[in-house]
Scaffold this active site. Structure first.
Site, PDB file in Angstrom:
ATOM      1  CG  HIS B  80      -1.888   0.971   1.273  1.00  0.00           C
ATOM      2  ND1 HIS B  80      -3.192   1.537   0.621  1.00  0.00           N
ATOM      3  CD2 HIS B  80      -2.010   2.497   2.238  1.00  0.00           C
ATOM      4  CE1 HIS B  80      -3.723   2.422   0.830  1.00  0.00           C
ATOM      5  NE2 HIS B  80      -2.776   3.433   1.175  1.00  0.00           N
ATOM      6  CG  ASN B 120       2.116  -6.323   6.580  1.00  0.00           C
ATOM      7  OD1 ASN B 120       2.199  -4.888   6.990  1.00  0.00           O
ATOM      8  ND2 ASN B 120       2.595  -6.845   7.221  1.00  0.00           N
ATOM      9  CE  LYS B 122       6.979  -1.845   4.885  1.00  0.00           C
ATOM     10  NZ  LYS B 122       8.629  -2.535   5.848  1.00  0.00           N
ATOM     11  CD  GLU B 123       2.458  -7.874   3.452  1.00  0.00           C
ATOM     12  OE1 GLU B 123       1.465  -9.213   2.897  1.00  0.00           O
ATOM     13  OE2 GLU B 123       3.728  -8.858   4.541  1.00  0.00           O
ATOM     14  CG  MET B 124      -3.305  -7.175   0.208  1.00  0.00           C
ATOM     15  SD  MET B 124      -4.255  -8.451   0.481  1.00  0.00           S
ATOM     16  CE  MET B 124      -5.209  -8.031  -0.155  1.00  0.00           C
TER      17      MET B 124
END
Lengths: 330, 330
Positions: B80, B120, B122-124
């Protein structure tokens, strides 16, 4: 009933359905006719190829997602390094029916369009040279290009030609409204039928017509009253330089409009009913009743066709010659 | 030759092939057996569902791209807002064969794993609550969940269960090496056969074994000599808190290793030959000749199996109740 009578009725039904369809301002979308399946398959691989972007992460399908009606369903797109795009991503579905490509028509066809995002620093952020180097570095691509184009060497011309050939297959036939046009009077409900009549009576059809229910002309956004937006896009003016072309955009297709929210070139409107009312107001100077809006939305929802069935391509592995993706650094 | 002799030879061949396969430290990957196709189809939709992310742009398939061997082919992933991931994205192909999930094994199975990236930041970058609200907002999803789970309501349990069920089908059977194991001596070439012998003789197989040629145990990265990296990941230590688990990671699968570059948990090595030499050096204290490396790479390339044939799912449109994506603002 005699066989002759049956036959007469059958012929009369076909004739009547055909002449009804022929007299309407919206035409059916026919299924794609694939004449060169190898080129289409190659184009599909390239459409899903994230290595055509600087980051190795963004493919054509990222913003023209074939799971989502050929759009990203965002107001404006996410590009390289999460840059915010400047305009709403138009659907790739039935895009071939457009008189030109992009909202401002600056690309004359799908092939010319396909080269744009690859090299746009705000989109895929790559270059045509690196795109060609990337594709050329993989023997599996070399073999496919040689087979399809019967020549040595791969250039951006063949890459964009193959992508366009795939995109021409991305049509959505057999929408309920098409079945209705072809004579199946039960294919759409009473609201949708009333909505279609309103669509014609109110004048929507003067711009939204043809097989794609749009894409056949340019028109000023805010014809009767100004369209209020923070989006700086000026449409055709950027292409022609003429002041008269300010805020003139290609009329978007209304096929699959149920799926291609948010609406308008600035992606500012999420509800179809609101988009319908805004259009009636600023393009036609008309106010729709609540029931009319509902009927119009029912008609528009009947334009959702069969979505292309896509088998996800398996892409060949990179080689030592493949330019490495640069997702984070310069 | 008499029929009896033919039969005897046939039986002997089958017996010999079977016993050969049975005595080897690598097992064939069987094709997926689908017992609940509706759940698999639902899981596929969710795997390709970008609306499980805050931006509406990132799906499971973004970093576990089924066109690219189930990975993103980047050193570390893009999350993201274009955040740089902390570790190399492991392949989803044959992941079910892992004793646990993630490089550090912090999720006990695919279902538990599937919930991780969604929430997360830092991810989705989403939350389980918003993910559930999103899926629940669409009647087409409601109907599918009701059919598959025979209960009202959708929770993150069902969402991750369905994703896991789809992922269990993502196996890659019929690799040339599997055919070789099953008795087809011409399925792999002389280099690959020599490479397999080396793979056993040098000791690679003590960690890379089983159907997935890995995933059966944890092992220290840098067993004999330290592994030099800027990546701060400490592996199992982060899960167990034990100093002895520092730099201990799940042994990755070598199935489809030809496709899942760049290599190691830090994604620092792009060439398979270099990865092989590094492993031989730091895990086994061995130096391979140029020819041995070539043979080992030939063997490893014979582990590329049939990739899952995926028909891209068509996702239902958002409704007025669907939380809107937040790609750019907070």
């Amino acid at each position: 009933m005699s066989t002759l009578t049956n036959l007469t009725i059958a012929i009369a039904t076909v004739f009547s359905a055909t002449s009804f369809a022929a007299s309407e301002p919206i035409e059916i979308i026919p299924a794609a006719i694939i004449t060169n399946p190898d080129k289409v398959e190659l184009g599909k691989m390239l459409f899903f190829e994230p290595r055509l972007s600087k980051s190795g992460f963004i493919s054509c399908n990222s913003c023209h997602n074939l799971s989502l009606g050929g759009v990203d369903a965002l107001p404006t797109s996410i590009g390289h390094n999460w840059q915010q795009g400047s305009i709403n991503s138009p659907t790739v579905l039935n895009a071939e029916y457009g008189l030109a490509q992009f909202w401002d028509g600056r690309a004359k066809d799908l092939k010319e369009q396909a080269g744009g995002p690859i090299a746009n620093p705000k989109e895929m952020g790559f270059s045509h040279e690196l795109a060609v180097d990337t594709i050329r570095s993989m023997p599996a691509y070399q073999a496919r290009f040689a087979q399809v184009y019967q020549k040595d060497g791969i250039t951006i011309e063949e890459i964009t030609d193959a992508i366009a050939e795939f995109e021409k297959t991305l049509v959505t036939p057999n929408a309920p409204f098409d079945k209705f046009l072809l004579g199946d009077k039960n294919a759409i409900d009473a609201d949708a039928k009333a909505g279609y009549q309103l669509f014609k009576d109110k004048g929507c059809v003067s711009c939204h017509n043809g097989p794609a229910v749009g894409g056949t002309m340019y028109m000023k956004m805010g014809l009767v009253k100004p369209f209020h937006t923070n989006n700086p896009a000026e449409g055709r003016k950027g292409v022609t330089g003429k002041e008269a072309d300010k805020f003139v955009f290609k009329v978007p297709t209304l096929r699959n409009i149920e799926l291609t929210y948010p609406y308008f070139h600035d992606g500012s409107v999420w509800e179809l009913a609101e988009a319908v009312n805004t259009m009636a107001d600023i393009q036609l100077g008309q106010a729709l009743s609540e029931n009319e809006t509902k009927q119009m939305v029912s008609f528009l929802n009947s334009l959702t066709g069969e979505q292309p069935q896509i088998v996800l391509p398996i892409l060949p592995p990179s080689t030592a010659d493949t330019p490495r993706p640069v997702p984070f650094a310069n």
